[in-house]
Write an enzyme that holds these catalytic residues in place. Structure first.
Site, PDB file in Angstrom:
ATOM      1  N   LYS A   1     -25.217 -13.094  -5.094  1.00  0.00           N
ATOM      2  CA  LYS A   1     -25.810 -12.477  -6.269  1.00  0.00           C
ATOM      3  C   LYS A   1     -24.760 -11.751  -7.102  1.00  0.00           C
ATOM      4  CE  LYS A   1     -29.937 -11.176  -3.660  1.00  0.00           C
ATOM      5  NZ  LYS A   1     -30.687 -10.016  -3.098  1.00  0.00           N
ATOM      6  N   GLY A   2     -23.634 -11.404  -6.460  1.00  0.00           N
ATOM      7  CA  GLY A   2     -22.666 -10.484  -7.061  1.00  0.00           C
ATOM      8  C   GLY A   2     -22.157 -10.859  -8.438  1.00  0.00           C
TER       9      GLY A   2
ATOM     10  N   GLU B   1     -16.721 -15.701  -9.304  1.00  0.00           N
ATOM     11  CA  GLU B   1     -16.997 -14.706  -8.257  1.00  0.00           C
ATOM     12  C   GLU B   1     -16.867 -13.289  -8.810  1.00  0.00           C
ATOM     13  OE1 GLU B   1     -18.227 -14.056  -5.631  1.00  0.00           O
ATOM     14  OE2 GLU B   1     -17.855 -15.484  -4.039  1.00  0.00           O
ATOM     15  N   ASP B   2     -17.522 -12.364  -8.157  1.00  0.00           N
ATOM     16  CA  ASP B   2     -17.336 -10.962  -8.536  1.00  0.00           C
ATOM     17  C   ASP B   2     -16.093 -10.387  -7.858  1.00  0.00           C
ATOM     18  OD1 ASP B   2     -18.633 -11.321  -6.108  1.00  0.00           O
ATOM     19  OD2 ASP B   2     -19.720  -9.436  -6.208  1.00  0.00           O
TER      20      ASP B   2
ATOM     21  N   ASP C   1     -11.997 -10.805  -1.390  1.00  0.00           N
ATOM     22  CA  ASP C   1     -11.635  -9.788  -0.422  1.00  0.00           C
ATOM     23  C   ASP C   1     -10.716 -10.458   0.610  1.00  0.00           C
ATOM     24  OD1 ASP C   1     -11.792  -7.468   1.047  1.00  0.00           O
ATOM     25  OD2 ASP C   1     -13.951  -7.297   0.945  1.00  0.00           O
TER      26      ASP C   1
ATOM     27  N   LYS D   1      -8.980  -7.955  -4.398  1.00  0.00           N
ATOM     28  CA  LYS D   1      -8.443  -6.922  -3.505  1.00  0.00           C
ATOM     29  C   LYS D   1      -7.362  -7.561  -2.657  1.00  0.00           C
ATOM     30  CE  LYS D   1     -12.223  -3.817  -2.148  1.00  0.00           C
ATOM     31  NZ  LYS D   1     -13.140  -3.525  -1.037  1.00  0.00           N
TER      32      LYS D   1
ATOM     33  N   PHE E   1     -14.234   0.845  -1.470  1.00  0.00           N
ATOM     34  CA  PHE E   1     -15.581   0.268  -1.510  1.00  0.00           C
ATOM     35  C   PHE E   1     -16.149   0.418  -2.909  1.00  0.00           C
ATOM     36  CE2 PHE E   1     -19.013  -0.855   1.633  1.00  0.00           C
ATOM     37  CZ  PHE E   1     -19.844  -1.416   0.665  1.00  0.00           C
ATOM     38  N   VAL E   2     -16.224  -0.700  -3.628  1.00  0.00           N
ATOM     39  CA  VAL E   2     -16.699  -0.623  -5.010  1.00  0.00           C
ATOM     40  C   VAL E   2     -18.096  -1.226  -5.173  1.00  0.00           C
ATOM     41  CG1 VAL E   2     -14.450  -0.475  -6.144  1.00  0.00           C
ATOM     42  CG2 VAL E   2     -15.398  -2.719  -5.581  1.00  0.00           C
TER      43      VAL E   2
ATOM     44  N   ASP F   1     -22.822  -4.718  -4.641  1.00  0.00           N
ATOM     45  CA  ASP F   1     -23.823  -3.864  -3.974  1.00  0.00           C
ATOM     46  C   ASP F   1     -23.289  -3.157  -2.737  1.00  0.00           C
ATOM     47  OD1 ASP F   1     -23.637  -6.247  -2.308  1.00  0.00           O
ATOM     48  OD2 ASP F   1     -25.462  -5.531  -1.318  1.00  0.00           O
TER      49      ASP F   1
ATOM     50  N   ARG G   1     -26.279  -2.628  -7.737  1.00  0.00           N
ATOM     51  CA  ARG G   1     -25.846  -3.807  -8.500  1.00  0.00           C
ATOM     52  C   ARG G   1     -26.047  -3.617 -10.002  1.00  0.00           C
ATOM     53  NH1 ARG G   1     -24.981  -8.238  -4.948  1.00  0.00           N
ATOM     54  NH2 ARG G   1     -26.398  -8.350  -3.178  1.00  0.00           N
TER      55      ARG G   1
HETATM   56  C1  PRP Z   1     -19.004 -11.112  -1.651  1.00  0.00           C
HETATM   57  C2  PRP Z   1     -18.335 -11.794  -2.839  1.00  0.00           C
HETATM   58  C3  PRP Z   1     -17.734 -13.021  -2.231  1.00  0.00           C
HETATM   59  C4  PRP Z   1     -17.345 -12.552  -0.860  1.00  0.00           C
HETATM   60  C5  PRP Z   1     -15.893 -12.175  -0.884  1.00  0.00           C
HETATM   61  O1  PRP Z   1     -20.272 -11.650  -1.485  1.00  0.00           O
HETATM   62  O2  PRP Z   1     -19.255 -12.102  -3.857  1.00  0.00           O
HETATM   63  O3  PRP Z   1     -18.638 -14.097  -2.143  1.00  0.00           O
HETATM   64  O4  PRP Z   1     -18.137 -11.394  -0.546  1.00  0.00           O
HETATM   65  O5  PRP Z   1     -15.445 -11.789   0.380  1.00  0.00           O
HETATM   66  P1  PRP Z   1     -14.318 -12.582   1.167  1.00  0.00           P
HETATM   67  O6  PRP Z   1     -13.176 -12.818   0.210  1.00  0.00           O
HETATM   68  O7  PRP Z   1     -13.958 -11.591   2.258  1.00  0.00           O
HETATM   69  O8  PRP Z   1     -14.873 -13.846   1.718  1.00  0.00           O
HETATM   70  P2  PRP Z   1     -21.413 -11.023  -0.560  1.00  0.00           P
HETATM   71  O9  PRP Z   1     -21.418 -11.753   0.747  1.00  0.00           O
HETATM   72  O10 PRP Z   1     -21.251  -9.542  -0.506  1.00  0.00           O
HETATM   73  O11 PRP Z   1     -22.774 -11.422  -1.309  1.00  0.00           O
HETATM   74  P3  PRP Z   1     -23.388 -10.913  -2.697  1.00  0.00           P
HETATM   75  O12 PRP Z   1     -22.540 -11.528  -3.799  1.00  0.00           O
HETATM   76  O13 PRP Z   1     -24.783 -11.436  -2.707  1.00  0.00           O
HETATM   77  O14 PRP Z   1     -23.331  -9.398  -2.721  1.00  0.00           O
END
Ligand code: PRP
Length: 178
Positions: free
Chosen positions: A41-42, A97-98, A101, A129, A150-151, A157, A163
């Site tokens: 959803k991000g 992507e948002d 990580d 990041k 932690f953002v 979220d 969100r």
């Molecule tokens: C977040 C983000 C990426 C992933 C990045 O999604 O949108 O998909 O984590 O992390 P990584 O680089 O460690 O793989 P999340 O699983 O939090 O779902 P969301 O977008 O629904 O919040």
């Protein structure tokens, strides 16, 4: 209780940066009719704002994915909760992507989409990041590199909250360590 330590990226700075990326993508993909893949959803707000400013014809689709397992090998697993509705064969795909990580989700997702024989797959992320990276992933378009904090906000979220904030904020430790 204090919920946020600070605003890390203001609404105005997000807006400027998103327009900048839209402009770059519009130029790079002129006449190619790219397919933007919004990872829910991000990245819902980022994708919407980005596409509002892309001035070349484009398409949009959505996926819900998560990754588990980690490390520098290709042993992680991608869990596809919702797949694309369209066939990406011979299409120019831009994953939106948002945040990146560890890099696991994007690396695995790109690998998987490439097997469907698209013309190209590129990655566009609002936040990166780099300190947290365990797997190499090429980021083609990036909004901001941020420290390991932690953002939340603008799609991101904590436990499904925050969100809808218009800016990106550092969540106070008190919230997630309580
Ligand atoms: C977040 C983000 C990426 C992933 C990045 O999604 O949108 O998909 O984590 O992390 P990584 O680089 O460690 O793989 P999340 O699983 O939090 O779902 P969301 O977008 O629904 O919040």
């Amino acid at each position: 209780m204090k919920e946020f330590d600070k605003v890390l990226i203001s609404k105005e700075d997000i807006e400027i940066k998103v327009k900048e990326i839209s402009k770059k993508i519009s130029a790079d993909y002129k006449g190619l009719n790219p397919l933007f893949v919004c990872i829910l959803k991000g990245s819902v707000f980022f994708t919407a704002d980005l596409l509002r400013n892309v001035d070349t014809p484009a398409q949009i689709d959505f996926m819900v994915v998560s990754s588990y397992g980690s490390g520098t090998t290709s042993s992680g697993t991608l869990n596809i909760k919702k797949d694309l509705a369209v066939d990406i064969k011979d299409k120019h795909v831009i994953i939106v992507e948002d945040i990146i990580d560890s890099g696991n989700t994007l690396a695995l997702l790109k690998e998987m989409l490439l097997k469907r024989n698209p013309s190209s797959v590129k990655i566009c992320t609002l936040l990166d990041k780099p300190d947290r990276r365990v797997r190499d992933v090429k980021v083609d378009y990036c909004g901001f590199q941020i420290p390991d904090e932690f953002v939340v906000g603008y799609g991101l979220d904590y436990d499904e909250n925050y969100r809808t904030l218009p800016d990106i904020r550092v969540l106070s430790r008190e919230v997630y360590e309580k």
